[in-house]
Design a protein around this motif. Structure first.
Motif, PDB file in Angstrom:
ATOM      1  N   SER A  11      16.887  13.171   6.999  1.00 31.00           N
ATOM      2  CA  SER A  11      15.442  13.146   7.206  1.00 31.00           C
ATOM      3  C   SER A  11      14.667  13.303   5.896  1.00 31.00           C
ATOM      4  O   SER A  11      13.482  12.958   5.841  1.00 31.00           O
ATOM      5  N   GLN A  12      15.305  13.808   4.852  1.00 33.91           N
ATOM      6  CA  GLN A  12      14.611  13.941   3.570  1.00 33.91           C
ATOM      7  C   GLN A  12      14.212  12.574   3.010  1.00 33.91           C
ATOM      8  O   GLN A  12      13.169  12.440   2.383  1.00 33.91           O
ATOM      9  N   ALA A  13      15.029  11.579   3.236  1.00 36.41           N
ATOM     10  CA  ALA A  13      14.705  10.227   2.778  1.00 36.41           C
ATOM     11  C   ALA A  13      13.489   9.691   3.532  1.00 36.41           C
ATOM     12  O   ALA A  13      12.616   9.048   2.934  1.00 36.41           O
ATOM     13  N   GLN A  14      13.407   9.961   4.823  1.00 35.72           N
ATOM     14  CA  GLN A  14      12.248   9.523   5.609  1.00 35.72           C
ATOM     15  C   GLN A  14      10.981  10.243   5.170  1.00 35.72           C
ATOM     16  O   GLN A  14       9.911   9.637   5.068  1.00 35.72           O
ATOM     17  N   ILE A  15      11.094  11.529   4.894  1.00 36.11           N
ATOM     18  CA  ILE A  15       9.930  12.304   4.451  1.00 36.11           C
ATOM     19  C   ILE A  15       9.451  11.801   3.095  1.00 36.11           C
ATOM     20  O   ILE A  15       8.243  11.639   2.868  1.00 36.11           O
ATOM     21  N   ALA A  16      10.372  11.511   2.190  1.00 29.90           N
ATOM     22  CA  ALA A  16       9.994  10.974   0.870  1.00 29.90           C
ATOM     23  C   ALA A  16       9.305   9.623   1.010  1.00 29.90           C
ATOM     24  O   ALA A  16       8.322   9.348   0.310  1.00 29.90           O
ATOM     25  N   ALA A  17       9.778   8.774   1.917  1.00 24.53           N
ATOM     26  CA  ALA A  17       9.153   7.464   2.130  1.00 24.53           C
ATOM     27  C   ALA A  17       7.752   7.625   2.715  1.00 24.53           C
ATOM     28  O   ALA A  17       6.825   6.913   2.313  1.00 24.53           O
ATOM     29  N   ILE A  67      -6.549  -3.788   6.995  1.00 26.33           N
ATOM     30  CA  ILE A  67      -5.308  -4.526   7.274  1.00 26.33           C
ATOM     31  C   ILE A  67      -4.244  -4.189   6.234  1.00 26.33           C
ATOM     32  O   ILE A  67      -3.069  -3.997   6.562  1.00 26.33           O
ATOM     33  N   GLN A  68      -4.658  -4.104   4.969  1.00 27.56           N
ATOM     34  CA  GLN A  68      -3.705  -3.740   3.919  1.00 27.56           C
ATOM     35  C   GLN A  68      -3.148  -2.335   4.159  1.00 27.56           C
ATOM     36  O   GLN A  68      -1.951  -2.100   3.984  1.00 27.56           O
ATOM     37  N   CYS A  69      -3.998  -1.405   4.577  1.00 26.88           N
ATOM     38  CA  CYS A  69      -3.511  -0.051   4.883  1.00 26.88           C
ATOM     39  C   CYS A  69      -2.518  -0.077   6.040  1.00 26.88           C
ATOM     40  O   CYS A  69      -1.514   0.636   6.023  1.00 26.88           O
ATOM     41  N   GLY A  70      -2.795  -0.916   7.037  1.00 25.06           N
ATOM     42  CA  GLY A  70      -1.854  -1.070   8.139  1.00 25.06           C
ATOM     43  C   GLY A  70      -0.531  -1.660   7.696  1.00 25.06           C
ATOM     44  O   GLY A  70       0.541  -1.260   8.177  1.00 25.06           O
ATOM     45  N   MET A  71      -0.588  -2.609   6.769  1.00 27.19           N
ATOM     46  CA  MET A  71       0.648  -3.200   6.247  1.00 27.19           C
ATOM     47  C   MET A  71       1.462  -2.173   5.468  1.00 27.19           C
ATOM     48  O   MET A  71       2.695  -2.155   5.554  1.00 27.19           O
ATOM     49  N   ILE A  72       0.789  -1.311   4.720  1.00 25.53           N
ATOM     50  CA  ILE A  72       1.505  -0.262   3.992  1.00 25.53           C
ATOM     51  C   ILE A  72       2.158   0.693   4.981  1.00 25.53           C
ATOM     52  O   ILE A  72       3.306   1.100   4.807  1.00 25.53           O
ATOM     53  N   ALA A  73       1.425   1.046   6.028  1.00 27.13           N
ATOM     54  CA  ALA A  73       1.951   2.001   7.012  1.00 27.13           C
ATOM     55  C   ALA A  73       3.162   1.447   7.760  1.00 27.13           C
ATOM     56  O   ALA A  73       4.083   2.190   8.094  1.00 27.13           O
ATOM     57  N   THR A  74       3.177   0.141   8.007  1.00 26.72           N
ATOM     58  CA  THR A  74       4.287  -0.436   8.773  1.00 26.72           C
ATOM     59  C   THR A  74       5.435  -0.934   7.903  1.00 26.72           C
ATOM     60  O   THR A  74       6.483  -1.299   8.439  1.00 26.72           O
ATOM     61  N   SER A  75       5.255  -0.954   6.589  1.00 21.14           N
ATOM     62  CA  SER A  75       6.344  -1.433   5.733  1.00 21.14           C
ATOM     63  C   SER A  75       7.457  -0.388   5.648  1.00 21.14           C
ATOM     64  O   SER A  75       7.214   0.805   5.749  1.00 21.14           O
ATOM     65  N   GLU A  76       8.662  -0.872   5.458  1.00 20.98           N
ATOM     66  CA  GLU A  76       9.826   0.004   5.354  1.00 20.98           C
ATOM     67  C   GLU A  76      10.230   0.082   3.886  1.00 20.98           C
ATOM     68  O   GLU A  76      10.678  -0.904   3.304  1.00 20.98           O
ATOM     69  N   LEU A  77      10.031   1.250   3.285  1.00 17.93           N
ATOM     70  CA  LEU A  77      10.345   1.417   1.875  1.00 17.93           C
ATOM     71  C   LEU A  77      11.831   1.683   1.629  1.00 17.93           C
ATOM     72  O   LEU A  77      12.274   1.670   0.489  1.00 17.93           O
ATOM     73  N   ASN A  78      12.582   1.925   2.673  1.00 18.89           N
ATOM     74  CA  ASN A  78      14.014   2.181   2.534  1.00 18.89           C
ATOM     75  C   ASN A  78      14.849   0.935   2.818  1.00 18.89           C
ATOM     76  O   ASN A  78      16.039   1.033   3.072  1.00 18.89           O
ATOM     77  N   ALA A  79      14.214  -0.227   2.797  1.00 20.62           N
ATOM     78  CA  ALA A  79      14.940  -1.466   3.068  1.00 20.62           C
ATOM     79  C   ALA A  79      14.580  -2.509   2.014  1.00 20.62           C
ATOM     80  O   ALA A  79      13.609  -2.350   1.284  1.00 20.62           O
ATOM     81  N   SER A  80      15.350  -3.560   1.978  1.00 22.67           N
ATOM     82  CA  SER A  80      15.046  -4.670   1.082  1.00 22.67           C
ATOM     83  C   SER A  80      13.974  -5.521   1.746  1.00 22.67           C
ATOM     84  O   SER A  80      14.167  -6.049   2.840  1.00 22.67           O
ATOM     85  N   ASN A  81      12.833  -5.661   1.081  1.00 25.92           N
ATOM     86  CA  ASN A  81      11.702  -6.339   1.691  1.00 25.92           C
ATOM     87  C   ASN A  81      11.441  -7.726   1.126  1.00 25.92           C
ATOM     88  O   ASN A  81      10.620  -8.449   1.642  1.00 25.92           O
ATOM     89  N   GLY A  82      12.096  -8.086   0.077  1.00 29.03           N
ATOM     90  CA  GLY A  82      11.849  -9.373  -0.549  1.00 29.03           C
ATOM     91  C   GLY A  82      11.004  -9.217  -1.799  1.00 29.03           C
ATOM     92  O   GLY A  82      10.427  -8.169  -2.066  1.00 29.03           O
ATOM     93  N   ALA A  83      10.902 -10.284  -2.561  1.00 28.06           N
ATOM     94  CA  ALA A  83      10.246 -10.222  -3.868  1.00 28.06           C
ATOM     95  C   ALA A  83       8.754  -9.963  -3.759  1.00 28.06           C
ATOM     96  O   ALA A  83       8.196  -9.168  -4.513  1.00 28.06           O
TER      97      ALA A  83
END
Length: 122
Positions: A11-17, A67-83
């Motif tokens: 859960s520490q990784a999730q909290i950091a994200a 919309i940009q804030c929503g995109m940040i909230a829904t993005s997964e920082l612990n995964a490969s998201n593309g360039a």
């Protein structure tokens, strides 16, 4: 992802994200709220000459910021998201870092050194 690499699959990784997402949302959220306030103020002046255009422009900018804030909230920082998504996160990190340096009023060659180091490692 980077947080799983640093903290393991706990859960520490999730909290950091989540903390990083909140930090990345500071500037877009502040900007969006300012455009919402300006749109509300322009909405009070509707009906006067050229005020409709200003209201629409400000409302669109507020919506796009949210919309940009929503995109940040829904993005997964612990995964490969593309360039493109990685570039977007790097740009947000640079903007927030530059804003933080400007807040402390660092000037001269020290500021240039910080900017150079910051953008080299992003």
């Amino acid at each position: 992802g980077p947080f799983r690499m640093l903290f393991g699959d706990v859960s520490q990784a999730q909290i950091a994200a989540i903390v990083l997402k909140a930090w990345l949302m500071l500037i877009p959220l502040t900007s969006s709220l300012q455009w919402v306030q300006r749109a509300i103020n322009a909405g009070r002046l509707l009906g006067k000459r050229w005020k409709t255009t200003r209201f629409v422009q400000r409302a669109v900018l507020a919506a796009l910021g949210l919309i940009q804030c929503g995109m940040i909230a829904t993005s997964e920082l612990n995964a490969s998201n593309g360039a493109l998504a990685n570039f977007w996160v790097a740009m947000l990190l640079g903007c927030v870092g530059e804003s933080l340096l400007c807040t402390y009023d660092i000037r001269g060659s020290v500021r240039q050194l910080f900017f150079t180091i910051m953008f080299l490692f992003i």
